[in-house]
Enzyme design. Structure first.
Site, PDB file in Angstrom:
ATOM      1  N   HIS A  33     -22.881   0.452  36.094  1.00  0.00           N
ATOM      2  CA  HIS A  33     -22.280   1.368  35.121  1.00  0.00           C
ATOM      3  C   HIS A  33     -22.591   2.812  35.542  1.00  0.00           C
ATOM      4  CE1 HIS A  33     -21.748   3.452  31.281  1.00  0.00           C
ATOM      5  NE2 HIS A  33     -21.162   2.385  30.783  1.00  0.00           N
ATOM      6  N   GLU A  78      -9.630  -6.659  16.971  1.00  0.00           N
ATOM      7  CA  GLU A  78     -10.944  -7.285  17.227  1.00  0.00           C
ATOM      8  C   GLU A  78     -11.899  -6.993  16.058  1.00  0.00           C
ATOM      9  OE1 GLU A  78     -12.708  -7.516  21.485  1.00  0.00           O
ATOM     10  OE2 GLU A  78     -14.274  -6.574  20.273  1.00  0.00           O
ATOM     11  N   HIS A 117     -25.602  -2.593  30.659  1.00  0.00           N
ATOM     12  CA  HIS A 117     -25.391  -1.195  30.263  1.00  0.00           C
ATOM     13  C   HIS A 117     -25.778  -0.867  28.826  1.00  0.00           C
ATOM     14  CE1 HIS A 117     -21.828  -2.981  28.372  1.00  0.00           C
ATOM     15  NE2 HIS A 117     -21.831  -1.916  27.592  1.00  0.00           N
ATOM     16  N   ASP A 147     -15.599  -1.548  18.578  1.00  0.00           N
ATOM     17  CA  ASP A 147     -16.850  -1.062  17.997  1.00  0.00           C
ATOM     18  C   ASP A 147     -17.446   0.177  18.657  1.00  0.00           C
ATOM     19  OD1 ASP A 147     -17.690  -1.980  20.436  1.00  0.00           O
ATOM     20  OD2 ASP A 147     -18.773  -3.715  19.666  1.00  0.00           O
ATOM     21  N   GLU A 167     -23.071  -0.303  17.982  1.00  0.00           N
ATOM     22  CA  GLU A 167     -21.777  -0.984  17.816  1.00  0.00           C
ATOM     23  C   GLU A 167     -21.671  -1.780  16.523  1.00  0.00           C
ATOM     24  OE1 GLU A 167     -23.600  -0.997  20.619  1.00  0.00           O
ATOM     25  OE2 GLU A 167     -22.329   0.096  22.034  1.00  0.00           O
ATOM     26  N   ARG A 194     -27.053   0.362  25.359  1.00  0.00           N
ATOM     27  CA  ARG A 194     -27.989   1.438  24.994  1.00  0.00           C
ATOM     28  C   ARG A 194     -29.372   0.908  24.650  1.00  0.00           C
ATOM     29  NH1 ARG A 194     -23.978   4.989  24.227  1.00  0.00           N
ATOM     30  NH2 ARG A 194     -24.513   7.190  24.012  1.00  0.00           N
TER      31      ARG A 194
END
Ligand code: UD1
Ligand code: UDP
Length: 372
Positions: free
Chosen positions: A240, A120, A207, A98, A134, A209
């Site tokens: 990250h 996936e 991490h 994604d 995503e 967004r």
């Protein structure tokens, strides 16, 4: 039969971890001529994975910049991968999951009328902004793909509800489990275990967004208070490389807190430290898949998940991102033994680690029978 010209493309750490076993499997098969393309949407975090699995890319678009936007990534991947496809004309392009590399690469393949295999496939929240971007990346790739490699029946059902052709959907498990077979080692040792001593380890990653800013600040403050009140716990946090995250973490935690902020771990270290952890606190997608198989409870720092299998297996608990929610969930899991035992049972909703082999067989059969 001519060899099947297959391209695999990925750009970020989690895609690389889950595509690496497929690269290794496809390279073994004489029916396939494989080309590995990396966008390098991530640089250092991607290279760490390539080194561990000893994979060399045939094409490296090297696109990452500090502070890149979604549009930056999309435009660069579309442009560079479009050209590569035009030059080399693969029979099939395989993308994973994604990310924005996944979406832009699938779009480039579609524009060139090249078949697309989505590894996936079919995970959904049906909430456009969670996870962002995503969820939409995955839906858009689902619309472009010719072969859908769904990890579970739940993800297959999502695709069927969207009227995808049932013959194009294959339930194959998740190659995250294939990767664990390469990495987990019963004799593993890391120097961080000295620092841990007899205390209990919580492994943290964050991490997403949509969690940048206030939600992440809430999470960090809740952890800080929990650690102050529970001296028998320590946190390891591989931060990250997004500079916004590092800055925020450094502004909240200091050397008096029982937390180690460290650089992203190589995947062998990460998986084995996961195995040593008492529990995990994370907004990651991939970790939600690995944890059930390792029997490690995860407090998921999100309001939604496209991975309901881990919730059904009792391994995952969605705890959101408010200060109170995270603080309460930490205390409950730390002090309620019954809850802990219930969440710490190992299970295998994502298969037995043969996903890469199954996908490779399906691709070979599909091209052999020319019914793709
Ligand atoms: C990306 C994916 C996300 C995935 C995550 C895995 C998209 C839109 N997001 O998000 O789905 O969960 O990867 O970690 O595709 N950086 C480095 N070096 C690295 C990696 C990142 O310096 O090796 C820094 C750069 O400043 C970069 C920033 O991190 O600009 C953000 O990277 P980016 O790939 O845009 O977003 P992620 O949050 O990593
Ligand atoms: N991981 C790793 N090193 C770390 C943190 C995570 O190798 O320091 C692995 C983890 O085991 C999982 C993947 O990276 O396989 C998850 O990546 P991430 O959380 O960045 O992305 P997501 O899965 O949320 O897209």
């Amino acid at each position: 039969m001519d060899k099947i010209k297959a391209f695999i493309i990925f750009g970020t750490r989690p895609e690389a971890i889950k595509m690496a076993p497929l690269v290794l499997e496809m390279k073994k098969r004489e029916e396939i001529a494989l080309t590995v393309c990396i966008s390098a949407q991530h640089r250092e975090m991607l290279d760490q994975v390539l080194d561990i699995f000893e994979i060399e890319a045939d094409y490296d678009f090297n696109i990452m910049t500090k502070g890149q936007t979604l549009a930056d990534i999309t435009v660069k991947v579309l442009d560079k991968f479009n050209q590569t496809i035009k030059d080399d004309r693969p029979d099939i392009v395989l993308v994973h999951g994604d990310t924005t590399t996944t979406f832009a690469a699938a779009l480039a393949a579609f524009y060139n009328e090249v078949k697309i295999g989505h590894v996936e496939a079919g995970l959904r929240t049906y909430n456009k902004y969670s996870p962002y971007p995503e969820e939409m990346n995955r839906q858009m790739v689902g619309n472009l793909a010719d072969l859908h490699f769904a990890p579970t029946n739940e993800s297959k059902n999502n695709l069927l509800q969207e009227n995808k052709d049932p013959k194009s959907i294959y339930v194959v498990g998740n190659s995250a489990i294939d990767a664990l077979k390469y990495t987990v080692d019963t004799d593993y040792y890391h120097e961080i275990f000295e620092w841990l001593g007899n205390d209990k380890l919580i492994l943290l990653t964050a991490h997403r967004r949509e969690n940048l800013g206030q939600p992440m600040l809430n999470i960090f403050k809740a952890i800080k208070l929990f650690l102050k009140e529970n001296k028998d716990y320590k946190v390891v946090y591989p931060v990250h490389l997004n500079p916004k995250i590092k800055e925020l973490a450094n502004s909240v935690f200091d050397e008096n807190d029982n937390i180690k902020l460290i650089a992203p771990l190589e995947v062998v270290d990460f998986h084995n430290i996961m195995k040593k952890a008492h529990f995990i606190l994370s907004d990651s997608g991939g970790i939600q898949e690995e944890a059930p198989s390792l029997g490690k409870p995860v407090l998921v720092l999100r309001d939604t998940t496209e991975r309901p299998e881990g919730i059904a297996a009792n391994t995952l608990k969605l705890v959101g991102t408010s200060f109170e929610g995270v603080y309460q969930a930490l205390n409950e899991l730390a002090h309620n033994k019954e809850l802990y035992q219930k969440m710490a049972q190992a299970s295998n909703p994502y298969g037995d680690g043969t996903t890469s082999k199954q996908i490779t067989d399906i691709i070979i059969n599909t091209f052999k029978n020319k019914d793709c």
